[in-house]
Write a protein that holds these residues in place. Sequence first.
Motif, mmCIF file in Angstrom:
data_model
loop_
_atom_site.group_PDB
_atom_site.id
_atom_site.type_symbol
_atom_site.label_atom_id
_atom_site.label_comp_id
_atom_site.label_asym_id
_atom_site.label_seq_id
_atom_site.Cartn_x
_atom_site.Cartn_y
_atom_site.Cartn_z
ATOM 1 N N LEU A 36 0.837 -1.238 -0.093
ATOM 2 C CA LEU A 36 0.080 -0.017 -0.112
ATOM 3 C C LEU A 36 0.685 1.202 -0.172
ATOM 4 C CD1 LEU A 36 -2.902 -0.772 2.378
ATOM 5 C CD2 LEU A 36 -3.159 -0.547 0.010
ATOM 6 N N SER A 37 2.048 1.230 0.632
ATOM 7 C CA SER A 37 2.850 2.246 0.697
ATOM 8 C C SER A 37 3.648 2.741 -0.565
ATOM 9 C CB SER A 37 3.982 2.246 1.749
ATOM 10 O OG SER A 37 4.855 1.103 1.414
ATOM 11 N N LEU A 38 3.632 1.857 -1.539
ATOM 12 C CA LEU A 38 4.178 1.824 -2.738
ATOM 13 C C LEU A 38 2.977 2.436 -3.736
ATOM 14 C CD1 LEU A 38 6.882 -0.827 -3.454
ATOM 15 C CD2 LEU A 38 7.453 1.672 -3.087
ATOM 16 N N VAL A 39 1.672 1.786 -3.593
ATOM 17 C CA VAL A 39 0.651 1.939 -4.662
ATOM 18 C C VAL A 39 -0.158 3.064 -4.244
ATOM 19 C CG1 VAL A 39 -1.271 0.822 -5.540
ATOM 20 C CG2 VAL A 39 0.756 -0.445 -4.902
ATOM 21 N N CYS A 78 9.730 -2.606 0.575
ATOM 22 C CA CYS A 78 8.560 -1.749 -0.010
ATOM 23 C C CYS A 78 8.516 -0.491 0.703
ATOM 24 C CB CYS A 78 7.349 -2.523 -0.257
ATOM 25 S SG CYS A 78 7.167 -3.709 -1.572
ATOM 26 N N GLY A 79 8.652 -0.824 2.081
ATOM 27 C CA GLY A 79 8.478 0.488 3.155
ATOM 28 C C GLY A 79 9.677 1.272 3.031
ATOM 29 N N ILE A 81 11.471 1.713 0.312
ATOM 30 C CA ILE A 81 11.440 2.604 -0.996
ATOM 31 C C ILE A 81 10.512 3.622 -0.897
ATOM 32 C CG2 ILE A 81 10.629 2.203 -3.321
ATOM 33 C CD1 ILE A 81 11.988 -0.725 -3.319
ATOM 34 N N ALA A 82 9.196 3.192 -0.282
ATOM 35 C CA ALA A 82 8.285 4.182 0.011
ATOM 36 C C ALA A 82 8.762 5.488 0.577
ATOM 37 C CB ALA A 82 7.011 3.614 0.297
ATOM 38 N N THR A 83 9.342 5.039 1.673
ATOM 39 C CA THR A 83 9.844 6.135 2.549
ATOM 40 C C THR A 83 10.810 7.110 1.788
ATOM 41 O OG1 THR A 83 9.522 4.721 4.542
ATOM 42 C CG2 THR A 83 10.972 6.510 4.866
ATOM 43 N N VAL A 84 11.723 6.471 1.080
ATOM 44 C CA VAL A 84 12.819 7.318 0.434
ATOM 45 C C VAL A 84 12.204 8.210 -0.652
ATOM 46 C CG1 VAL A 84 14.450 7.132 -1.538
ATOM 47 C CG2 VAL A 84 14.701 5.410 0.832
ATOM 48 N N LEU A 85 11.023 7.740 -1.343
ATOM 49 C CA LEU A 85 10.240 8.263 -2.234
ATOM 50 C C LEU A 85 9.407 9.479 -1.656
ATOM 51 C CD1 LEU A 85 8.672 5.562 -4.806
ATOM 52 C CD2 LEU A 85 10.525 7.234 -5.345
ATOM 53 N N LEU A 86 9.013 9.104 -0.270
ATOM 54 C CA LEU A 86 8.266 10.332 0.497
ATOM 55 C C LEU A 86 9.070 11.270 0.632
ATOM 56 C CD1 LEU A 86 5.848 11.119 2.068
ATOM 57 C CD2 LEU A 86 6.569 9.885 4.065
#
Length: 113
Positions: A36-39, A78-79, A81-86
């Motif tokens: 969910l954090s990625l999508v 995934c968490g 990657i999503a945190t870095v993107l955030l």
Amino acid sequence: MSYPPQPPPYGYPAYGAYGSQPDHPQATTILILGILSLVLCQLVGPFAWVMGKRALNEIDASGGAIGGRGNVNAGYICGIIATVLLILSLSVVVLVVVLGVLGVLEGSSSSSY
């Protein structure tokens, strides 16, 4: 003399010496949060990261008694990657706001002539 354990008779499940260990109780939750954090929402990325790291430590400390490492590891990654993107997206937003404010200030000072 010790004989190796015999497999169970036909029709019975192979538990015990041949069975698999139970998954970590939060393995599926961490995987879902990571996906969910990625999508959908990158804000849950840090939660998947922290929960995943804690669960991986518990799995390692169990000495093989707890499974689900694959699901936990996938959610953990995934968490991250999503945190870095955030963080990157928040940095871009802050940069745009700062440049916008500086541009407005420069524009208003040059138009006062």
